[in-house]
Structures are given as structure tokens and as C-alpha cells.
Design a protein around this motif. Structure first.
Motif, PDB file in Angstrom:
ATOM      1  N   SER A 101       0.852  -1.190   0.000  1.00 45.85           N
ATOM      2  CA  SER A 101       0.000   0.000   0.000  1.00 45.85           C
ATOM      3  C   SER A 101       0.886   1.239   0.000  1.00 45.85           C
ATOM      4  O   SER A 101       2.100   1.155   0.185  1.00 45.85           O
ATOM      5  N   SER A 102       0.275   2.387  -0.217  1.00 46.41           N
ATOM      6  CA  SER A 102       1.012   3.656  -0.228  1.00 46.41           C
ATOM      7  C   SER A 102       0.213   4.697   0.538  1.00 46.41           C
ATOM      8  O   SER A 102      -0.907   4.447   0.977  1.00 46.41           O
ATOM      9  N   GLY A 103       0.804   5.896   0.678  1.00 45.48           N
ATOM     10  CA  GLY A 103       0.095   6.990   1.338  1.00 45.48           C
ATOM     11  C   GLY A 103      -0.150   6.760   2.815  1.00 45.48           C
ATOM     12  O   GLY A 103      -1.103   7.299   3.385  1.00 45.48           O
ATOM     13  N   SER A 104       0.687   5.947   3.468  1.00 40.90           N
ATOM     14  CA  SER A 104       0.579   5.646   4.902  1.00 40.90           C
ATOM     15  C   SER A 104      -0.678   4.875   5.259  1.00 40.90           C
ATOM     16  O   SER A 104      -1.070   4.822   6.431  1.00 40.90           O
ATOM     17  N   LYS A 105      -1.317   4.247   4.289  1.00 38.90           N
ATOM     18  CA  LYS A 105      -2.526   3.469   4.564  1.00 38.90           C
ATOM     19  C   LYS A 105      -2.162   2.174   5.290  1.00 38.90           C
ATOM     20  O   LYS A 105      -1.329   1.411   4.836  1.00 38.90           O
ATOM     21  N   GLY A 106      -2.798   1.957   6.435  1.00 34.69           N
ATOM     22  CA  GLY A 106      -2.589   0.741   7.201  1.00 34.69           C
ATOM     23  C   GLY A 106      -1.328   0.712   8.027  1.00 34.69           C
ATOM     24  O   GLY A 106      -0.942  -0.350   8.522  1.00 34.69           O
ATOM     25  N   VAL A 107      -0.665   1.853   8.212  1.00 34.51           N
ATOM     26  CA  VAL A 107       0.607   1.915   8.927  1.00 34.51           C
ATOM     27  C   VAL A 107       0.368   2.323  10.392  1.00 34.51           C
ATOM     28  O   VAL A 107      -0.337   3.293  10.660  1.00 34.51           O
ATOM     29  N   THR A 108       0.965   1.570  11.320  1.00 34.86           N
ATOM     30  CA  THR A 108       0.847   1.884  12.748  1.00 34.86           C
ATOM     31  C   THR A 108       2.218   1.838  13.404  1.00 34.86           C
ATOM     32  O   THR A 108       2.991   0.911  13.162  1.00 34.86           O
ATOM     33  N   VAL A 109       2.507   2.827  14.230  1.00 35.72           N
ATOM     34  CA  VAL A 109       3.717   2.820  15.054  1.00 35.72           C
ATOM     35  C   VAL A 109       3.341   2.267  16.427  1.00 35.72           C
ATOM     36  O   VAL A 109       2.424   2.777  17.079  1.00 35.72           O
ATOM     37  N   LEU A 110       4.039   1.218  16.838  1.00 38.02           N
ATOM     38  CA  LEU A 110       3.779   0.574  18.124  1.00 38.02           C
ATOM     39  C   LEU A 110       4.878   0.959  19.114  1.00 38.02           C
ATOM     40  O   LEU A 110       6.045   0.615  18.923  1.00 38.02           O
ATOM     41  N   ALA A 111       4.498   1.656  20.159  1.00 40.32           N
ATOM     42  CA  ALA A 111       5.473   2.146  21.130  1.00 40.32           C
ATOM     43  C   ALA A 111       5.764   1.138  22.238  1.00 40.32           C
ATOM     44  O   ALA A 111       6.762   1.267  22.953  1.00 40.32           O
TER      45      ALA A 111
END
Length: 412
Positions: A158-168
Motif C-alpha cells: 500500500s502507499s500513502g501511509s494506509k494501514g501503517v501503525t507505530v507501536l510504542a
């Protein structure tokens, strides 16, 4: 119908709003335009000479249409989805193209990370996971690869940050939500888990480059604007100049050329996202085998005076043109700003504060007033694009510091 007018035909894969200029450009250059898009309401069908309502991800069907229409070139303008399709069709018909294997590497993030690692280019610790992975699978991969938190979980196609999560942290609920989000944007059902790259330079480097005969000849290096109020992950624009110092810019250029060379890329516009770390080392987020979205080619054409849309069409057809550009002689500063909503509702219009309005030289709407909009968490939910010009960096930065407060999106 097959071509009977003696014109060369070009197959265009995708007819969305931002792809229409490529169709119009091809017609202006005298080519017969054949468009494929699976959406029945795509605007490109009204600009093209021939339209097939078919999926551009069906490689063999696109090859069949290309043969039937006797095309001399294929262009997937500004789309990751059809980049591999274009290369597949062109390789089978002996038309101008980049290597299919290389395009596939650039189109899927797990292949891209593997290539960076094998090529000795900077690469974070990473693991590839099937989309049906469990929370325990993610935790096992994180520990097996000795990844340091935070980490990023994302779909690989995918592109455009779709479906992206930062886990802290390793919270199970957060990982479960991240898996669900990534699955929702994964066509190939493959996910990537990787260490978060800590930035030394404060903005992600973005923009497009254009390759000719294996060498980058057009350097459209910019940096990305982010709206921190909505998480800061999704780009909301690009600014020129990037703000990199000479050392950093040269390092970015060296890495891009090294990657282009390692993949044997021959020609075309490519979209780049890079993080520069504390040691001024560039780390690729991606190098995509297509022009950037959100009208980046239009923005860079304004900046450089070189029509990048025309260059895409010409090179796809085996033609050429001068695209040499390094940015040294550019006067003024430029940026784009994605018009977006922070909450869902009905879009009623946009107003610019007087401090900003004098710098806006063009606005390209994506939707009409009265349309329903969602909260902006990926690029597909943009309302439109505003193009801005400034006299100098200080003037631009003064406005950009408060731009989210100077653009008023009416939602009810």
C-alpha cells in the motif's frame, strides 16, 4: 476498436483524477489513448479515446488488451497498484520498460527491505508476516529479530501511509488493532514489521526523481509536511527546498543513485521517501517505480519548468526529452498542502486566512462541496491540494509553522 488512424497507441493504467493529466498529455502529443480502470465512475474515461472497465491488476487481461489495441507503450502514472502490470505487459511485448523483477521489489515493502539488506544499503531490522498473523506472532518476530521499540507494522503493498501503525510498546490490544488496520489495506496478504527509524533531520525527505539511461537526471528532492494533530504519520504536503544541508543532500543523492543502479532501473519518474538519521545517514522508507501522488509531478513541473507528465508519456513510448534539473537556479520557495478534515462530516468548502491566501496560486479539488468526508488518516481521504509560493525560506517557514490554523475546512 483497433487503431485505424495510423496513430501510435498508448495504454494507460488508471483513470483517477490525478491520472487524467497524463491521458490529456498523451492526446496532446498525438497518441491514441487506451485506458483501463475497474471503477465505473473514473473521470479518465471521458478523456481517453478507448476505455475498458477492467482491473489493472489482471496482468494477462491487460496484456491481451495491449495486443488487441496494438499499443506502443504502457504507462501506470502515479500508481503502485499497476506498476508491475505495466512492466509485465511491456516485457512480453518488447516495449520500453524497467525490469519486472526490479519493479516488483520496489512495489512490495518486504522485497524492498530484503533488497536493501542484500545490497548493503541502510536497512532497519525487519520481519515479514502473513496477514493472518496473531498478536503472539508479532511479539515472537519482534523478539526473534531483537527489534528495539518503537516498531512499525504495515501492509507491504500500500502507499500513502494506509494501514501503517507505530507501536510504542508490546500492548496486546494495540498490536491487535494494528494487525486489523494493516490487513484492511493489504492486497497481497503480506505484512512487514520493522524498527522505527529515528530521524536526525526533522522531516521525512520526499519528492520525485527522474532516471534516464540508469542515471538520475532530475532531482526533485523535497521534504514532507505532517499534521501532528492527526498523528504526524500521513504527509500533508511537500516543501521546496527540502532544508537539507549540502552534506545531507549529497548523501541522499548518493543513496538514491546507488539503489537505482543496484536494481538496474533504466528510465522514468520515481517517488522517494527517506529519513535522515542523527549521523546524516539516509534510510529509505521507499523508492516507488512511479510518479508521486498528490500532484507531486505538477508541483515539480512548476518549480523546474520541466513538464514531468510529458516526460512520463514520452519515455513510456520510447521517446525522450531533456529532464536535467538539480534545483540550483530555482528562485523562490514552493509547497503543497493537502486539504483535509480532522473529523468526519459533510464538506462545505475551504477558506484561507488572509496571511496565507496571497501565497496560494492554485487549488485542485478532489471532491465537490456537499460530499461526505472522513477524518484524514491516509492520503486517499484528501479533499484537494493547494499550491503555494513564497519569496524565501524564512517567509515559507513562518507560514508553515501555523498553516494548520490558516486553512479552514468547513465540515458539518
Amino acid at each position: 476498436m483497433p487503431n485505424s488512424a495510423g496513430k501510435k497507441s498508448i495504454l494507460l493504467l488508471g483513470g483517477s483524477r490525478h491520472q487524467v493529466p497524463a491521458i490529456e498529455c498523451a492526446k496532446r502529443l498525438g497518441y491514441r489513448t487506451v485506458l483501463c480502470d475497474y471503477l465505473p465512475d473514473n473521470p479518465g474515461q471521458y478523456a481517453a479515446d478507448v476505455f475498458y472497465q477492467e482491473s489493472t491488476t489482471d496482468w494477462d487481461l491487460m496484456l491481451s488488451i495491449a495486443r488487441k489495441e496494438d499499443v506502443s507503450g504502457v504507462l501506470a502514472f502515479g500508481t503502485d497498484v499497476a506498476a508491475g502490470t505495466a512492466a509485465y505487459v511491456c516485457e512480453n511485448l518488447n516495449l520500453p520498460t524497467n525490469p519486472l523483477k526490479s519493479v516488483e521489489v520496489l512495489s512490495e515493502k518486504h522485497l524492498f527491505r530484503d533488497h536493501l539488506e542484500k545490497s548493503g544499503l541502510p536497512c532497519p531490522r525487519h520481519a515479514t508476516l502473513p496477514a493472518d498473523s496473531t498478536v503472539d506472532d508479532v511479539l515472537d518476530a519482534l523478539h526473534d529479530k531483537r527489534m528495539q521499540l518503537p516498531v512499525v507494522l504495515k501492509p507491504t503493498d500500500s502507499s500513502g501511509s494506509k494501514g501503517v501503525t507505530v507501536l510504542a510498546d508490546e500492548g496486546r490490544f494495540a498490536i491487535s488493532d494494528a494487525l486489523n488496520d494493516a490487513r484492511g489495506f493489504s492486497r497481497n496478504q503480506v505484512l512487514e514489521l520493522e524498527e522505527f527509524i529515528h530521524a536526525g533531520f526533522p522531516r521525512v525527505i520526499g519528492g520525485d526523481v527522474f532516471v534516464v539511461d540508469g542515471h538520475v537526471r532530475f532531482w526533485g528532492i523535497m521534504s514532507c509536511l505532517r499534521d501532528k494533530a492527526i498523528g504526524g504519520l500521513v504527509p500533508v504536503g511537500e516543501r521546496w527546498p527540502s532544508g537539507l544541508n549540502a552534506k545531507q543532500l549529497n548523501a541522499v543523492k548518493d543513496q538514491i543513485q546507488a539503489l537505482v543502479t543496484s536494481l538496474g532501473m533504466r528510465f522514468g519518474e520515481m517517488n522517494v521517501e527517506i529519513i535522515v538519521d542523527d549521523d546524516d545517514v539516509p534510510h529509505f522508507l521507499e523508492l516507488a517505480a512511479r510518479a508521486g501522488g498528490n500532484m507531486i509531478p505538477n508541483q515539480l513541473s512548476d518549480i523546474s519548468g520541466i513538464d514531468l507528465i510529458e516526460a512520463n508519456v514520452r519515455f513510456a513510448m520510447g521517446d525522450s526529452m531533456d529532464v536535467d534539473f538539480d534545483g540550483v537556479s530555482v528562485q523562490g520557495c514552493y509547497c503543497t498542502y493537502m486539504l483535509h478534515a480532522r473529523s468526519a462530516g459533510t464538506y462545505r468548502g475551504v477558506e484561507f486566512d488572509s496571511k496565507l491566501k496571497k501565497h496560494v496560486y492554485r487549488v485542485e479539488p478532489y471532491i465537490n462541496e456537499g460530499s461526505l468526508v472522513s477524518s484524514f488518516n491516509n492520503s486517499s481521504k484528501a479533499i484537494g491540494v493547494a499550491f503555494l509560493r513564497f519569496d524565501d525560506v524564512a517567509q515559507m517557514e513562518e507560514i508553515l509553522e501555523h498553516i494548520d490554523d490558516l486553512v479552514h475546512i468547513a465540515i458539518d
